[in-house]
Design an enzyme around this catalytic site. Structure first.
Site, mmCIF file in Angstrom:
data_model
loop_
_atom_site.group_PDB
_atom_site.id
_atom_site.type_symbol
_atom_site.label_atom_id
_atom_site.label_comp_id
_atom_site.label_asym_id
_atom_site.label_seq_id
_atom_site.Cartn_x
_atom_site.Cartn_y
_atom_site.Cartn_z
ATOM 1 N N ARG A 1 0.713 -1.152 0.064
ATOM 2 C CA ARG A 1 -0.080 -0.035 0.222
ATOM 3 C C ARG A 1 0.888 1.247 -0.030
ATOM 4 N NH1 ARG A 1 -2.072 1.994 4.715
ATOM 5 N NH2 ARG A 1 -2.341 0.102 5.587
ATOM 6 N N TYR B 1 -16.795 15.826 -14.178
ATOM 7 C CA TYR B 1 -17.155 14.565 -14.070
ATOM 8 C C TYR B 1 -18.111 14.137 -12.919
ATOM 9 C CZ TYR B 1 -16.618 9.476 -13.660
ATOM 10 O OH TYR B 1 -16.813 8.054 -13.493
ATOM 11 N N ASP C 1 -8.008 17.899 -14.663
ATOM 12 C CA ASP C 1 -8.370 16.673 -15.101
ATOM 13 C C ASP C 1 -8.133 16.373 -16.397
ATOM 14 O OD1 ASP C 1 -9.500 14.058 -16.020
ATOM 15 O OD2 ASP C 1 -11.007 14.141 -14.393
ATOM 16 N N LYS D 1 -9.191 5.110 -18.708
ATOM 17 C CA LYS D 1 -9.594 5.490 -20.147
ATOM 18 C C LYS D 1 -8.348 5.169 -21.193
ATOM 19 C CE LYS D 1 -13.252 6.328 -17.523
ATOM 20 N NZ LYS D 1 -13.433 7.739 -17.241
#
Ligand SMILES: *Cc1c(COP(=O)(O)O)cnc(C)c1O
Length: 440
Positions: free
Chosen positions: A97, A150, A222, A247
């Protein structure tokens, strides 16, 4: 590109644990972030960087490509104990992590592609967005952001922010005066998307950078709709660039991931949020993303080629009302697109005559594009905002952001343009308005 052993390399570029901890720390801050290879590929062209930066052949077996380090934890030695003790655990492998060689490899490739000092991967685009935003603001903070964000990001500012004692003003990303007027004494961050969804507005990033500088604010963007080589917002003066790597960056519609890239100082500030919120990217997903990134520049050329041809075809079709593709002169932001975008992408938005019912029939008659949300995959994806991405809005709210009836959101894949055009040609013919029966 490097012949040095993978771990030896990582360790040799980091200072050995010296007695004087503070001195080591000074040295450490001059490094550009965790990395494993020599940084040779960073000076080369974007396709070369896509293939070579960060990627590290297995030194033990000679296997080509970065191995998948599918482990949750790492054997502790004196060096790791020391790193934990002296507070530079980010530069060592301790627990996945916190960091993992598979993450470092893909992070280095992403940093090289964005021209960033440092990059950090996350388990989703939303994990990247929430960790980045919350790392860069304090309690009581105010953010100025775009009104057509978004959906997940919109919810962060609208739903999560008030519960955290923070607030956001959402402004039309075209309206620089309104953006500047929305800045308050408590404002700490400007947050925008470089190309908006679904009307593909090209936002004036240099204008936003100027506002951020005037008011001493950080600007986060973004850039999911404009991956490198289309745009590299850090070169325009943006502080941190974020992507949903689900994406274009990955490009194969087979994983969910996110990235934040920028100066090491800021990315280091985001790291504790990654640890606390837990959105770290699994090593196997890192492998998939790294592999996807190797073909990013070449895929973008194919997306642009097929999208341009299809957009031109749709623009000339009598059953199509309007086409929005920034690289076509008919797009309202064409001049800005030519200035800010190095090339086109696969996103084309268009409006069919006959409204949403005609659009629904069009989707049913298409064979190649898959009916799905998302974008940036090698396969064409098609959806209608009214019943998917913007379904929770009223028709009027949709109209306010340019989503008029008949709006179709298309992410053109890398299929041959001729096949896509033929498919749209037959489907548009099939939705010809049904003639009223005439009684002879
Ligand atoms: C998909 C998307 C996101 C969210 O990314 P996930 O990987 O789905 O979490 C954020 N911003 C934009 C512009 C997107 O298209």
């Amino acid at each position: 590109m490097s012949k040095k052993p993978i771990l030896g390399d990582a360790y040799s570029t980091a200072p050995n644990r010296p007695a004087e901890g503070w001195l080591a720390d000074l040295k450490r801050t001059r490094q550009s972030g965790p990395f494993m290879s020599d940084r040779h590929a960073h000076d080369m062209g974007l396709s070369t960087r896509a293939v070579h930066a960060g990627t590290h052949d297995d030194p033990r077996t000679g296997a080509v490509g970065t191995p998948i380090y599918q482990c949750s934890t790492f054997i502790l030695n004196e060096d790791q104990y020391g790193a934990v003790e002296d507070g530079y655990a980010r530069d060592r492998f301790i627990y996945s992590r916190y960091g993992n060689p598979s993450q470092w490899a893909v992070q280095e490739k992403l940093a090289a592609l964005e021209g960033a000092e440092s990059a950090m991967v996350f388990s989703s685009g939303m994990a990247a967005i929430t960790a980045t935003v919350l790392a860069l603001v304090d309690k009581g903070a105010h953010v100025v952001a775009a009104s057509d964000l978004y959906g997940g990001t919109y919810n962060l500012f609208n739903q999560e922010f008030p519960t955290l004692g923070m607030s956001a003003t959402l402004v039309d990303s075209y309206d620089l005066d309104a953006i500047e007027a929305a800045i308050q004494p408590e404002t700490q961050l400007l947050y925008f998307e470089v190309i908006t969804n679904p009307v593909l507005k090209v936002v004036d990033i240099p204008g936003l950078v100027a506002i951020a500088r005037r008011h001493n604010l950080r600007l986060v963007v973004d850039s999911t709709f404009a991956p490198p080589p289309v745009m590299r917002p850090l070169e325009l003066g943006v502080d941190v660039v974020i992507h949903s790597a689900s994406k274009y960056l990955n490009g194969h519609s087979d994983l969910i991931a996110g990235v934040a890239a920028g100066p090491r100082k800021l990315i280091d500030m985001i790291w504790p949020r990654l640890l606390n919120y837990g959105g770290s990217l699994d090593p196997h997903a890192c492998f998939l993303l790294e592999r996807g990134l190797k073909t990013l520049p070449i895929r973008m050329r194919a997306h642009e080629e097929s999208a341009t041809a299809l957009a031109k075809f749709l623009e000339g079709h009598p059953r199509v009302e309007k086409v929005l593709y920034p690289m076509l002169p008919s797009h309202p932001d064409h001049a800005r697109a030519k200035q800010l975008m190095k090339m086109g992408t696969g996103n084309v938005t268009f409006f069919v005559k006959g409204g949403d019912s005609a659009a629904l029939r069009l989707l049913d008659h298409l064979h190649l594009p898959k009916q799905a949300t998302s974008l940036g995959g090698v396969e064409s994806l098609i959806s209608l905002p009214f019943n998917s991405s913007q379904a929770t809005m009223t028709a009027r709210q949709r109209a306010e952001i340019g989503i008029h009836p008949g709006c179709v959101r298309l992410s053109v894949g890398i299929e041959d343009a001729a096949d896509l055009i033929a498919d749209f040609e037959q489907a548009l013919a099939a939705i010809a308005p049904v003639k009223e029966p005439t009684h002879a």
